[in-house]
Design an enzyme around this catalytic site. Sequence first.
Site, short mmCIF file in Angstrom:
data_model
loop_
_atom_site.label_atom_id
_atom_site.label_comp_id
_atom_site.label_asym_id
_atom_site.label_seq_id
_atom_site.Cartn_x
_atom_site.Cartn_y
_atom_site.Cartn_z
N SER A 187 -2.27 2.37 3.98
CA SER A 187 -2.22 3.62 3.24
C SER A 187 -3.52 4.39 3.49
CB SER A 187 -2.06 3.32 1.75
OG SER A 187 -2.18 4.48 0.99
N GLY A 188 -3.44 5.73 3.49
CA GLY A 188 -4.64 6.54 3.75
C GLY A 188 -5.84 6.16 2.91
N ASP A 209 -12.95 10.57 4.35
CA ASP A 209 -12.21 9.98 5.47
C ASP A 209 -11.36 11.04 6.17
OD1 ASP A 209 -13.25 7.54 4.65
OD2 ASP A 209 -11.44 6.97 3.56
N THR A 251 2.89 4.41 3.42
CA THR A 251 4.09 4.92 2.75
C THR A 251 4.79 5.98 3.58
OG1 THR A 251 3.03 4.49 0.63
CG2 THR A 251 4.95 5.92 0.60
N THR A 252 4.02 6.87 4.19
CA THR A 252 4.62 7.93 5.01
C THR A 252 5.44 7.32 6.14
OG1 THR A 252 2.77 9.41 4.49
CG2 THR A 252 4.13 9.97 6.40
N ARG A 262 -12.72 15.90 12.04
CA ARG A 262 -13.87 16.10 12.92
C ARG A 262 -13.69 15.37 14.24
NH1 ARG A 262 -17.82 13.56 14.50
NH2 ARG A 262 -18.42 11.95 13.05
N HIS A 320 -10.17 10.15 -1.11
CA HIS A 320 -10.71 9.72 0.18
C HIS A 320 -10.98 10.92 1.09
CE1 HIS A 320 -6.41 10.09 0.67
NE2 HIS A 320 -6.52 9.99 1.97
N ASP A 351 -2.33 18.31 1.37
CA ASP A 351 -2.09 19.02 0.12
C ASP A 351 -3.39 19.73 -0.26
OD1 ASP A 351 -1.55 19.96 -2.39
OD2 ASP A 351 -0.81 18.06 -3.19
N HIS A 360 -0.02 13.69 2.60
CA HIS A 360 -0.44 13.44 1.23
C HIS A 360 0.79 13.29 0.34
CE1 HIS A 360 -4.62 15.31 2.05
NE2 HIS A 360 -4.65 14.01 2.19
N ASP A 395 -6.32 6.29 7.26
CA ASP A 395 -6.89 7.46 7.97
C ASP A 395 -7.97 7.01 8.94
OD1 ASP A 395 -5.27 9.10 6.38
OD2 ASP A 395 -6.86 9.50 4.93
#
Length: 140
Positions: A55-56, A91, A37-38, A97, A88, A81, A9, A61
């Site tokens: 991006s997530g 997601d 970005t990560t 899960r 999101h 975080d 995050h 994700d």
Amino acid sequence: MIDIALIAHDRKKDEMVNFAIAYEHVLKHHRLYGTGTTGQRIMDSTSLTVHRFMSGPLGGDQQIGARVAENTMDLILFFRDPLMAQPHEPDIIALLRLCDVQGIPVATNVATGELLVKALERGDFAWRELVHKYKPGIEG
């Protein structure tokens, strides 16, 4: 060689970059995937190559979740975080899960991430090779 997803995050991206720098000597021997970005920030700060998904919040994700559902992701390092609401969140919960369904180790913070990477360094992830060898389907 295993497949590792690196997700963080916004307020955890610096932690993820520092983590990748600290464990570059371990991570460089594996296939790395990350959200937009990560993944870019890790590549900018290390010599690691990270296959970047979106991006997530834009579906990254879910893209990683698809790999988990297919049992082709071996480890997820997802520095979340817990003090910031995420738009999101459904997601994120779905990804976690799926990790539980498929038995994929997942770290949601640096402390657990370090334990899992130390296990990886010791060779404790050899059991994932058996998963790939036999790839059982989910009975339902």
